[in-house]
Design a protein around this motif. Structure first.
Motif, PDB file in Angstrom:
ATOM      1  N   CYS A  49      82.617  61.782 -39.665  1.00 39.36           N
ATOM      2  CA  CYS A  49      82.508  63.363 -40.796  1.00 39.36           C
ATOM      3  C   CYS A  49      83.714  64.254 -40.564  1.00 39.36           C
ATOM      4  O   CYS A  49      84.336  64.162 -41.459  1.00 39.36           O
ATOM      5  CB  CYS A  49      81.029  64.195 -40.280  1.00 39.36           C
ATOM      6  SG  CYS A  49      79.563  63.308 -40.713  1.00 39.36           S
TER       7      CYS A  49
ATOM      8  N   GLY B 219      77.602  74.029 -44.854  1.00 39.94           N
ATOM      9  CA  GLY B 219      76.817  72.532 -44.722  1.00 39.94           C
ATOM     10  C   GLY B 219      75.786  72.391 -43.759  1.00 39.94           C
ATOM     11  O   GLY B 219      75.763  73.736 -42.850  1.00 39.94           O
ATOM     12  N   PHE B 220      76.051  71.063 -42.726  1.00 37.39           N
ATOM     13  CA  PHE B 220      75.298  70.578 -41.925  1.00 37.39           C
ATOM     14  C   PHE B 220      75.649  70.080 -40.510  1.00 37.39           C
ATOM     15  O   PHE B 220      76.348  69.007 -41.861  1.00 37.39           O
ATOM     16  CB  PHE B 220      74.174  70.510 -43.096  1.00 37.39           C
ATOM     17  CG  PHE B 220      73.087  70.071 -41.980  1.00 37.39           C
ATOM     18  CD1 PHE B 220      72.165  69.979 -40.830  1.00 37.39           C
ATOM     19  CD2 PHE B 220      72.520  68.560 -41.581  1.00 37.39           C
ATOM     20  CE1 PHE B 220      71.050  69.654 -39.828  1.00 37.39           C
ATOM     21  CE2 PHE B 220      71.687  67.661 -41.370  1.00 37.39           C
ATOM     22  CZ  PHE B 220      71.550  68.469 -40.037  1.00 37.39           C
TER      23      PHE B 220
ATOM     24  N   PRO C  52      74.503  68.048 -37.949  1.00 37.74           N
ATOM     25  CA  PRO C  52      72.867  67.664 -37.356  1.00 37.74           C
ATOM     26  C   PRO C  52      73.306  68.023 -35.665  1.00 37.74           C
ATOM     27  O   PRO C  52      74.528  67.458 -35.205  1.00 37.74           O
ATOM     28  CB  PRO C  52      73.382  65.697 -37.696  1.00 37.74           C
ATOM     29  CG  PRO C  52      74.277  65.794 -37.748  1.00 37.74           C
ATOM     30  CD  PRO C  52      74.955  66.906 -38.644  1.00 37.74           C
TER      31      PRO C  52
END
Lengths: 123, 203
Positions: free
Chosen positions: A42, A79-80, A82
């Motif tokens: 990411c 955003g995300f 995890p």
């Protein structure tokens, strides 16, 4: 006598870098590997992120405690990110130590005990 | 001896040159023979899905285009971001060329509704119709992935993120034939895709 020289140099080198420094280096190297496995997808290898999807982490203002909680629990903001249940306290200590050195220019270990404390106090 | 060497290198040059000039791409997937005895190549069937702008997209919208397809989901923690980094290279390179399209199918359509996809596309700074992010009926998406694009795409609770899917980029020609499958997580593989794209654009 000639054979002795490298040994002497090695000895000199080791005694120069303190135990603390060596551990810091170990943490940092491990942290780099962990970053590659768990984060690079990411945030990219250079930490610059990917457009507006994944933020740059080069200039993060988060404290080590906040980072520990973020890595363990993830975050759903705009955003995300995890949660990563696989990360142990030692992994997090190594990751933060690596990030500090790479983007903060600071060679300072983030101890495992501090991680454990931080994780108990996550909001 | 000198002459022999010269002749040899000339020959090599000729062979190398004729090879590089005639790069042809295979037709992938099962072939059939029709009633008149012609070979019929595997073709991507008709489909209908909604994109990030809630517009219905079907095979008609990509008629006569060369396109790259992949499968992903917006919350994917593993290979998707890598794939998107590589897909962006394709997007940027062919931004001005209308003959090239990109289609990304979400394999988590329950979560990835059109508004989630819209947000994702905005953050990635990509636009339809050049790059369509599609969602729709889950069974139809999985069937299209497995039967037509020949890649794995399904739910798997044991997998990080809850889905198993390949990181493949599928290159499809102007007549909906699959002509190449590449690992979309690997930069050098995507370099090959870009080369092959040029071959298809000239067909």
């Amino acid at each position: 006598m000639k054979k002795l020289a490298p040994i002497l140099i090695a000895f000199f080198f080791f005694s120069c870098s303190s135990k603390e420094e060596i551990t810091q280096q170990q943490y940092s190297v491990e942290g780099m590997a962990l970053y590659k496995t768990h984060c690079e997808n990411c945030h990219q290898a250079d930490g610059a992120g990917l457009r507006d999807l994944y933020p740059s982490i080069q200039q993060t203002k988060l404290s080590p405690e906040a980072l520990a909680c973020l890595f363990k629990n993830g975050k759903k903001g705009n955003g995300f990110m995890p949660a990563n249940a696989k990360l142990q306290a030692l992994d997090i200590a190594e990751l933060v130590t690596y990030m500090r050195e790479k983007w903060g220019g600071k060679k300072q270990i983030y101890p495992v005990d501090s991680v454990k404390m931080a994780l108990q106090n996550c909001r | 001896m000198l002459l022999k060497n010269t002749v040899l290198s000339l020959l090599f040059a000729v062979v190398a040159f004729s090879c590089s000039q005639e790069k042809k791409l295979p037709f992938l997937g099962p072939k059939t023979v029709n009633a008149t005895g012609d070979t019929v190549y595997h073709q991507i069937p008709d489909f209908q899905f909604l994109n990030q702008d809630s517009v219905l997209v079907s095979q008609k919208d990509i008629e006569g285009k060369v396109y790259v397809a992949d499968f992903f989901f917006t919350t994917c923690p593993t290979i998707c971001p890598k794939m998107k980094t590589q897909m962006l290279r394709i997007y940027e390179r062919y931004k001005e060329r209308d003959e090239v399209r990109i289609i990304s199918h979400s394999i988590d359509p329950d979560f990835d509704n059109t508004s989630v996809l819209h947000d994702y596309a905005t953050r990635l700074q990509v636009k339809a119709p050049k790059w369509n992010l599609l969602t729709g009926d889950k069974a139809a998406i999985y069937k299209l992935g497995q039967k037509s694009y020949m890649v794995s795409a399904q739910e798997d609770p044991n997998e990080a993120g809850g889905f198993v899917h390949s990181g493949a980029f599928i290159l499809v020609d102007k007549n909906r034939h699959v002509r190449g499958i590449y690992d979309g997580t690997v930069e050098t593989e995507v370099n090959h895709l870009l080369e092959d794209m040029e071959v298809l654009l000239k067909e």
